[in-house]
Design a protein around this motif. Structure first.
Motif, PDB file in Angstrom:
ATOM      1  N   UNK A  40       0.788  -1.220   0.000  1.00 19.31           N
ATOM      2  CA  UNK A  40       0.000   0.000   0.000  1.00 19.31           C
ATOM      3  C   UNK A  40       0.822   1.271   0.000  1.00 19.31           C
ATOM      4  N   UNK A  41       0.110   2.408  -0.072  1.00 20.98           N
ATOM      5  CA  UNK A  41       0.721   3.737  -0.134  1.00 20.98           C
ATOM      6  C   UNK A  41       0.430   4.516   1.144  1.00 20.98           C
ATOM      7  N   UNK A  42       1.336   5.433   1.502  1.00 18.43           N
ATOM      8  CA  UNK A  42       1.078   6.295   2.658  1.00 18.43           C
ATOM      9  C   UNK A  42       0.283   7.524   2.223  1.00 18.43           C
ATOM     10  N   UNK A  84      -7.687  -1.610   5.189  1.00 15.80           N
ATOM     11  CA  UNK A  84      -8.803  -1.649   4.246  1.00 15.80           C
ATOM     12  C   UNK A  84      -8.503  -1.076   2.869  1.00 15.80           C
ATOM     13  N   UNK A  85      -7.433  -0.296   2.737  1.00 10.43           N
ATOM     14  CA  UNK A  85      -7.103   0.271   1.436  1.00 10.43           C
ATOM     15  C   UNK A  85      -5.949  -0.467   0.754  1.00 10.43           C
ATOM     16  N   UNK A  86      -5.607  -1.633   1.278  1.00  8.46           N
ATOM     17  CA  UNK A  86      -4.496  -2.399   0.705  1.00  8.46           C
ATOM     18  C   UNK A  86      -4.856  -2.942  -0.672  1.00  8.46           C
ATOM     19  N   UNK A  87      -3.913  -2.904  -1.633  1.00  6.97           N
ATOM     20  CA  UNK A  87      -4.141  -3.526  -2.938  1.00  6.97           C
ATOM     21  C   UNK A  87      -4.377  -5.021  -2.798  1.00  6.97           C
ATOM     22  N   UNK A  88      -5.093  -5.589  -3.747  1.00  8.50           N
ATOM     23  CA  UNK A  88      -5.382  -7.028  -3.755  1.00  8.50           C
ATOM     24  C   UNK A  88      -4.372  -7.726  -4.651  1.00  8.50           C
ATOM     25  N   UNK A  89      -3.554  -8.573  -4.061  1.00  2.51           N
ATOM     26  CA  UNK A  89      -2.508  -9.290  -4.788  1.00  2.51           C
ATOM     27  C   UNK A  89      -2.870 -10.762  -4.888  1.00  2.51           C
ATOM     28  N   UNK A  90      -2.735 -11.319  -6.090  1.00  3.13           N
ATOM     29  CA  UNK A  90      -2.970 -12.740  -6.334  1.00  3.13           C
ATOM     30  C   UNK A  90      -1.633 -13.417  -6.599  1.00  3.13           C
TER      31      UNK A  90
END
Length: 217
Positions: A40-42, A84-90
């Motif tokens: 994620x980003x700050x 909750x704002x974390x990217x979804x990584x597969x």
């Protein structure tokens, strides 16, 4: 007016969080793909990882590591309740793999496949790349396919065993990801093409794209 603007911003954030958790649940529970949250980003839009020169800010595994990817619903709910704002990584390799190329070449090759009525399966666009999801392949299998090509540009990249792709609506430092070709169903594993059916055209399209493009998130 400031109060209205603040409320709209809050609602937008809540919707974004719900969409990210929803995307993680669909990928893991509907399609059986193991997922984990990206770093994620700050608040300033910089990567939260300790590398000041991070090449793919925000959209890579860090904590947890890639090996933690899972389809366990409780773990996924816990991860995204904390971030909750974390990217979804597969995680790629076992259930899904991918090939990616610069966005201009990606748009061109999709038109080519359409003209020949070649199905591509789901396709993601990032601010700089197109990512074509394909059936699982091994690196020896891929190497045999690439050996038949006269030249393979470095702008074509491979997301196979031990790799990963990022799903929409995750956000990078330069913009959001979106589906160019959406999976047909949220409850059934998407059909994925065999890499050998696509790789020759992808190589040809990538030859015209400059090498050294931004890494695919």
């Amino acid at each position: 007016m400031r109060g209205v603007s603040t409320l709209v911003s809050k609602v937008s954030r809540l919707r974004s969080r719900a969409r990210l958790l929803g995307a993680a649940r669909i990928a893991s529970q509907g399609w059986g793909w193991p997922v984990l949250p990206g770093v994620g980003l700050d608040a300033e839009g910089a990567c939260r990882c300790p590398r000041p020169d991070c090449a793919i800010p925000g959209v890579h595994p860090h904590d947890p590591k890639l090996l933690a990817a899972t389809t366990d619903a409780r773990m996924i709910r816990w991860w995204w309740s904390r971030r909750p704002q974390a990217p979804v990584i597969v995680a790629t390799g076992t259930d899904v793999c991918a090939l990616s190329l610069p966005a201009e070449a990606g748009a061109r090759v999709l038109d080519y496949f359409d003209a020949l009525h070649v199905p591509t399966g789901p396709v993601i666009t990032t601010p700089t790349r197109y990512v074509l999801l394909v059936a699982p392949y091994s690196f020896p299998e891929l190497a045999e396919l690439l050996e038949t090509q006269e030249w393979v540009p470095t702008s074509l990249r491979y997301h196979g065993p031990g790799g990963y792709v990022v799903l929409p609506p995750s956000r990078t430092a330069t913009g959001s990801l979106r589906w160019v070709r959406r999976p047909e169903s949220a409850r059934r594993t998407p059909w994925l093409p065999v890499v050998g059916d696509l790789v020759e055209a992808l190589v040809a399209a990538s030859v015209a794209a400059p090498d050294g493009a931004t890494l695919a998130p």
